[in-house]
Write a protein that holds these residues in place. Sequence first.
Motif, PDB file in Angstrom:
ATOM      1  N   THR A   1       0.830  -1.200   0.000  1.00 60.65           N
ATOM      2  CA  THR A   1       0.000   0.000   0.000  1.00 60.65           C
ATOM      3  C   THR A   1       0.866   1.252   0.000  1.00 60.65           C
ATOM      4  N   ALA A   2       1.974   1.208   0.720  1.00 63.30           N
ATOM      5  CA  ALA A   2       2.872   2.366   0.828  1.00 63.30           C
ATOM      6  C   ALA A   2       4.150   1.924   1.516  1.00 63.30           C
ATOM      7  N   TRP A   3       5.183   2.745   1.383  1.00 67.95           N
ATOM      8  CA  TRP A   3       6.395   2.546   2.170  1.00 67.95           C
ATOM      9  C   TRP A   3       7.066   3.899   2.364  1.00 67.95           C
ATOM     10  N   PRO A   4       7.413   4.287   3.616  1.00 67.51           N
ATOM     11  CA  PRO A   4       8.015   5.598   3.872  1.00 67.51           C
ATOM     12  C   PRO A   4       9.460   5.668   3.387  1.00 67.51           C
ATOM     13  N   SER A   5       9.807   6.773   2.759  1.00 64.94           N
ATOM     14  CA  SER A   5      11.143   6.916   2.178  1.00 64.94           C
ATOM     15  C   SER A   5      12.240   6.955   3.234  1.00 64.94           C
ATOM     16  N   SER A   6      11.892   7.283   4.472  1.00 67.19           N
ATOM     17  CA  SER A   6      12.906   7.352   5.540  1.00 67.19           C
ATOM     18  C   SER A   6      13.315   5.981   6.051  1.00 67.19           C
ATOM     19  N   HIS A   7      12.522   4.950   5.724  1.00 68.20           N
ATOM     20  CA  HIS A   7      12.763   3.605   6.263  1.00 68.20           C
ATOM     21  C   HIS A   7      13.626   2.785   5.313  1.00 68.20           C
ATOM     22  N   HIS A   8      14.918   3.113   5.272  1.00 70.72           N
ATOM     23  CA  HIS A   8      15.853   2.439   4.371  1.00 70.72           C
ATOM     24  C   HIS A   8      16.207   1.041   4.888  1.00 70.72           C
ATOM     25  N   GLY A   9      16.434   0.120   3.951  1.00 67.57           N
ATOM     26  CA  GLY A   9      16.865  -1.205   4.368  1.00 67.57           C
ATOM     27  C   GLY A   9      16.727  -2.244   3.272  1.00 67.57           C
ATOM     28  N   PRO A  10      17.060  -3.491   3.591  1.00 68.21           N
ATOM     29  CA  PRO A  10      17.023  -4.567   2.605  1.00 68.21           C
ATOM     30  C   PRO A  10      15.616  -5.133   2.421  1.00 68.21           C
ATOM     31  N   VAL A  11      15.426  -5.785   1.271  1.00 67.02           N
ATOM     32  CA  VAL A  11      14.207  -6.534   0.976  1.00 67.02           C
ATOM     33  C   VAL A  11      14.629  -7.983   0.750  1.00 67.02           C
ATOM     34  N   LEU A  12      13.943  -8.923   1.407  1.00 66.16           N
ATOM     35  CA  LEU A  12      14.308 -10.335   1.337  1.00 66.16           C
ATOM     36  C   LEU A  12      13.078 -11.181   1.037  1.00 66.16           C
ATOM     37  N   ASP A  13      13.299 -12.315   0.361  1.00 68.79           N
ATOM     38  CA  ASP A  13      12.211 -13.245   0.070  1.00 68.79           C
ATOM     39  C   ASP A  13      12.661 -14.673   0.351  1.00 68.79           C
ATOM     40  N   TYR A  14      11.785 -15.433   0.978  1.00 69.67           N
ATOM     41  CA  TYR A  14      12.053 -16.823   1.329  1.00 69.67           C
ATOM     42  C   TYR A  14      10.892 -17.702   0.846  1.00 69.67           C
ATOM     43  N   LEU A  15      11.166 -18.977   0.680  1.00 68.17           N
ATOM     44  CA  LEU A  15      10.132 -19.977   0.445  1.00 68.17           C
ATOM     45  C   LEU A  15      10.258 -21.074   1.490  1.00 68.17           C
ATOM     46  N   ALA A  16       9.122 -21.642   1.884  1.00 66.66           N
ATOM     47  CA  ALA A  16       9.102 -22.822   2.756  1.00 66.66           C
ATOM     48  C   ALA A  16       8.039 -23.766   2.222  1.00 66.66           C
ATOM     49  N   LYS A  17       8.398 -25.034   2.028  1.00 65.34           N
ATOM     50  CA  LYS A  17       7.471 -26.017   1.464  1.00 65.34           C
ATOM     51  C   LYS A  17       6.581 -26.579   2.567  1.00 65.34           C
ATOM     52  N   CYS A  18       5.285 -26.622   2.283  1.00 67.75           N
ATOM     53  CA  CYS A  18       4.336 -27.233   3.212  1.00 67.75           C
ATOM     54  C   CYS A  18       4.236 -28.724   2.893  1.00 67.75           C
ATOM     55  N   SER A  19       4.154 -29.539   3.925  1.00 66.89           N
ATOM     56  CA  SER A  19       4.053 -30.983   3.695  1.00 66.89           C
ATOM     57  C   SER A  19       2.703 -31.344   3.093  1.00 66.89           C
ATOM     58  N   GLY A  20       1.704 -30.501   3.314  1.00 63.68           N
ATOM     59  CA  GLY A  20       0.385 -30.717   2.731  1.00 63.68           C
ATOM     60  C   GLY A  20      -0.171 -29.398   2.252  1.00 63.68           C
ATOM     61  N   ASP A  21      -1.357 -29.059   2.732  1.00 62.45           N
ATOM     62  CA  ASP A  21      -2.002 -27.803   2.374  1.00 62.45           C
ATOM     63  C   ASP A  21      -1.484 -26.684   3.275  1.00 62.45           C
ATOM     64  N   CYS A  22      -1.034 -25.584   2.675  1.00 58.98           N
ATOM     65  CA  CYS A  22      -0.491 -24.476   3.474  1.00 58.98           C
ATOM     66  C   CYS A  22      -1.570 -23.749   4.275  1.00 58.98           C
ATOM     67  N   SER A  23      -2.834 -23.996   3.985  1.00 64.56           N
ATOM     68  CA  SER A  23      -3.901 -23.284   4.685  1.00 64.56           C
ATOM     69  C   SER A  23      -4.062 -23.723   6.142  1.00 64.56           C
ATOM     70  N   ASP A  24      -3.460 -24.859   6.512  1.00 65.69           N
ATOM     71  CA  ASP A  24      -3.538 -25.287   7.905  1.00 65.69           C
ATOM     72  C   ASP A  24      -2.169 -25.667   8.469  1.00 65.69           C
ATOM     73  N   VAL A  25      -1.116 -25.103   7.879  1.00 63.61           N
ATOM     74  CA  VAL A  25       0.234 -25.444   8.299  1.00 63.61           C
ATOM     75  C   VAL A  25       0.569 -24.811   9.660  1.00 63.61           C
ATOM     76  N   ASP A  26       1.396 -25.487  10.430  1.00 62.82           N
ATOM     77  CA  ASP A  26       1.929 -24.931  11.672  1.00 62.82           C
ATOM     78  C   ASP A  26       3.145 -24.092  11.297  1.00 62.82           C
ATOM     79  N   LYS A  27       3.038 -22.782  11.438  1.00 64.20           N
ATOM     80  CA  LYS A  27       4.103 -21.891  10.957  1.00 64.20           C
ATOM     81  C   LYS A  27       5.435 -22.140  11.656  1.00 64.20           C
ATOM     82  N   THR A  28       5.405 -22.622  12.873  1.00 58.88           N
ATOM     83  CA  THR A  28       6.657 -22.847  13.607  1.00 58.88           C
ATOM     84  C   THR A  28       7.440 -24.038  13.057  1.00 58.88           C
ATOM     85  N   THR A  29       6.828 -24.829  12.177  1.00 58.52           N
ATOM     86  CA  THR A  29       7.532 -25.966  11.564  1.00 58.52           C
ATOM     87  C   THR A  29       8.083 -25.639  10.182  1.00 58.52           C
ATOM     88  N   LEU A  30       7.725 -24.489   9.639  1.00 61.96           N
ATOM     89  CA  LEU A  30       8.172 -24.118   8.295  1.00 61.96           C
ATOM     90  C   LEU A  30       9.673 -23.841   8.284  1.00 61.96           C
TER      91      LEU A  30
END
Length: 438
Positions: free
Chosen positions: A99-128
């Motif tokens: 939606t927006a990002w303030p210009s004063s907030h400088h920093g890195p942008v990172l992206d990760y993937l984690a595979k779900c053993s089944g459907d991601c809609s009910d995954v336990d996030k602490t196991t990802l």
Amino acid sequence: MSIIQTAAIVGSFVASVAAHGHIQGVVAAGVFYEGYNPSFQYYDPAPIVVGWSDPEDLGNGFIPPSNYSGPDIICHLGATPAGTSAKVAAGGVVELQWTAWPSSHHGPVLDYLAKCSGDCSDVDKTTLEFFKIDEVGLIDDTTVPGTWATDQLIANNNSWTVTIPKSIAAGNYVLRHEIIALHSAEEADGAQNYPQCINLEVTSSGTDTPAGTLGEKLYTEDAAGILINIYESLSTYKIPGPTLYSGAVSMVQTTVAIVSDAPVSSGASTVWGATTTAATTSAAATSAAATSAAATSTSAAPSTSTVASSTPSSTSVPATTSSSVESIATVQQTTVVTASSMYSASTSSAAAASSVVSPIASIVSALPSGALTQTIPTALPTGGAYPTGGFSGNSSLSSVPSKALPAGFTMKDLLEWVQYMLKQLSREGTHQRDFSGH
């Protein structure tokens, strides 16, 4: 709906305009998917979207380093899995629209993937277990505090694009997209993490299943890229987190054309700003891509967006791509216009126009009808009637505006004028996506 709930929706709208922002939309394989908005908790039923729910994050806040060992660092405050997934082929591009990002907030942008053993809609996030597929940090430090990945995101209409590695195996994945703001990182616990999670369904002929890291072990409070003073000259910047996956493809974030100023309706709310398509070229072909960019952004760009009838949370976008080259270290993004303005005479149909629901209209629909039709003086609390000569100079009413509204103005009139002014401001060069608070 109670007054408290109504106030929360209005507060969410204001926060998204003024604060850091959140991912409001995702484009994957040419299809637009709506992201999560904390105000969805007040809808009945709530929209089913690809973005993870984080209703506690009404203020678009951050996760501090002191919480790195807790579950909130994974996908934000109290985040729970999304109910559906965006579909994309390995090797394809996903665009993440903030939606927006303030210009004063400088920093890195990172992206990760984690595979779900089944459907991601009910995954336990602490196991990802997350493996990093994209990272951009300090780009140039000629002038302190330098040019960062966040500056590229802002320049690209508050959007970030990431390539899903071609070599990974098919399956359901959680895409963890994150900005780390470093404007206060010279002090302990001063860095600010803004993680956002999206569910993906990846099709692929690849077989890689990279090892990952649990979300609560991605960072440490005193890591070189976390505890750092960006207001002094930096010779290098070490991006925090695990090393980049060997099959990752880093994208150069560039914009060659502005997106349309049309809001696109999706589900129960509106996403401002047209969706975009990305063209990938090899590093060697970058100059050729730049030469042809103008032609791509005009003649080749599709002119309309249509709502996909079978999936109310997505919008179909006609694809515009150039040939892709496999096994390259860098690809060049080209952003093109993909939707015409709903306000122009060329609107495709009355039905399409009527499907657009504005953020202000969402607030109007949530307010009691009696509150909408009252004139402003009647709606004011006791002691709040307009004093002679307006409000200025009246210390007891210092918190209210200095000028009275015209006689007979109602709350509905006021909200309509707010919407009109926001629309006009956005036409003067401000991205309309910045005003989408729902």
